[in-house]
Scaffold this motif. Structure first.
Motif, PDB file in Angstrom:
ATOM      1  N   HIS A  70      61.827 -10.886  85.617  1.00  0.00           N
ATOM      2  CA  HIS A  70      62.128 -11.232  84.233  1.00  0.00           C
ATOM      3  C   HIS A  70      62.344 -12.736  84.071  1.00  0.00           C
ATOM      4  O   HIS A  70      63.347 -13.174  83.508  1.00  0.00           O
ATOM      5  N   ASP A  72      60.744 -14.545  82.117  1.00  0.00           N
ATOM      6  CA  ASP A  72      60.519 -14.892  80.714  1.00  0.00           C
ATOM      7  C   ASP A  72      61.820 -15.200  79.989  1.00  0.00           C
ATOM      8  O   ASP A  72      61.845 -16.018  79.074  1.00  0.00           O
ATOM      9  N   THR A  73      62.902 -14.559  80.384  1.00  0.00           N
ATOM     10  CA  THR A  73      64.202 -14.823  79.774  1.00  0.00           C
ATOM     11  C   THR A  73      64.604 -16.273  80.001  1.00  0.00           C
ATOM     12  O   THR A  73      65.061 -16.953  79.082  1.00  0.00           O
ATOM     13  N   ILE A  75      62.531 -18.752  80.752  1.00  0.00           N
ATOM     14  CA  ILE A  75      61.550 -19.603  80.068  1.00  0.00           C
ATOM     15  C   ILE A  75      61.886 -19.712  78.582  1.00  0.00           C
ATOM     16  O   ILE A  75      61.813 -20.798  77.997  1.00  0.00           O
ATOM     17  N   LYS A  76      62.295 -18.621  77.949  1.00  0.00           N
ATOM     18  CA  LYS A  76      62.699 -18.654  76.537  1.00  0.00           C
ATOM     19  C   LYS A  76      63.928 -19.539  76.344  1.00  0.00           C
ATOM     20  O   LYS A  76      63.998 -20.299  75.379  1.00  0.00           O
ATOM     21  N   ARG A  79      62.847 -23.056  76.538  1.00  0.00           N
ATOM     22  CA  ARG A  79      62.079 -23.419  75.351  1.00  0.00           C
ATOM     23  C   ARG A  79      63.031 -23.794  74.214  1.00  0.00           C
ATOM     24  O   ARG A  79      62.783 -24.733  73.453  1.00  0.00           O
ATOM     25  N   ARG A  88      52.832 -22.101  86.003  1.00  0.00           N
ATOM     26  CA  ARG A  88      53.606 -21.081  86.710  1.00  0.00           C
ATOM     27  C   ARG A  88      52.870 -20.775  88.013  1.00  0.00           C
ATOM     28  O   ARG A  88      51.718 -20.372  87.984  1.00  0.00           O
TER      29      ARG A  88
END
Length: 126
Positions: A70, A72-73, A75-76, A79, A88
């Motif tokens: 996970h 993406d958490t 990365i968010k 951001r 990546r």
């Protein structure tokens, strides 16, 4: 009463010896990790239903713990702080983030069995 006393005394001495051995070999056993801080981070993920938890190592670098796979958490979150993911690389376990003209490489690694620990280049304020 003599047997019970001997068992309790033997158990106490064994625990003390194990604690001393762990204290002497702390760096060899745990490396740069802070096991209590990491346990708190895992507690936040498992029981408080957080997607990401912050911890630190012995050098006060900020580390983030996320469930395995996970990223993406994180990365968010980056951001929102103004960073953009440019590359990546799962082969080398790195993320390359860009903010303005500056590039920042973020390393991550498997932690325990179910988690990923992300090594942030930022220092924690003490």
């Amino acid at each position: 009463m003599g047997k019970v006393f001997k068992i309790i005394l033997g158990t106490f001495i064994t625990v003390v010896i194990l604690m001393v051995v762990t204290f002497i070999n702390w760096e060899y056993i745990y490396g740069d990790n802070r096991p209590i801080a990491n346990a708190k981070a895992i507690y936040q993920i498992e029981f408080k239903d957080k997607d990401i938890a912050e911890t630190s190592d012995v050098d006060n670098r900020i580390l983030y713990v996320v469930p395995k796979g996970h990223l993406d958490t994180y990365i968010k979150m980056m951001r929102i702080k103004g960073y953009e993911l440019t590359e990546r690389d799962p082969k080398h376990n790195t993320l390359l983030l860009k903010k303005g003209n500056n590039y920042t490489e973020i390393n991550y690694k498997k932690f325990a069995r179910k988690y990923t620990i992300i090594d942030s280049p930022f220092l924690k304020e003490v």
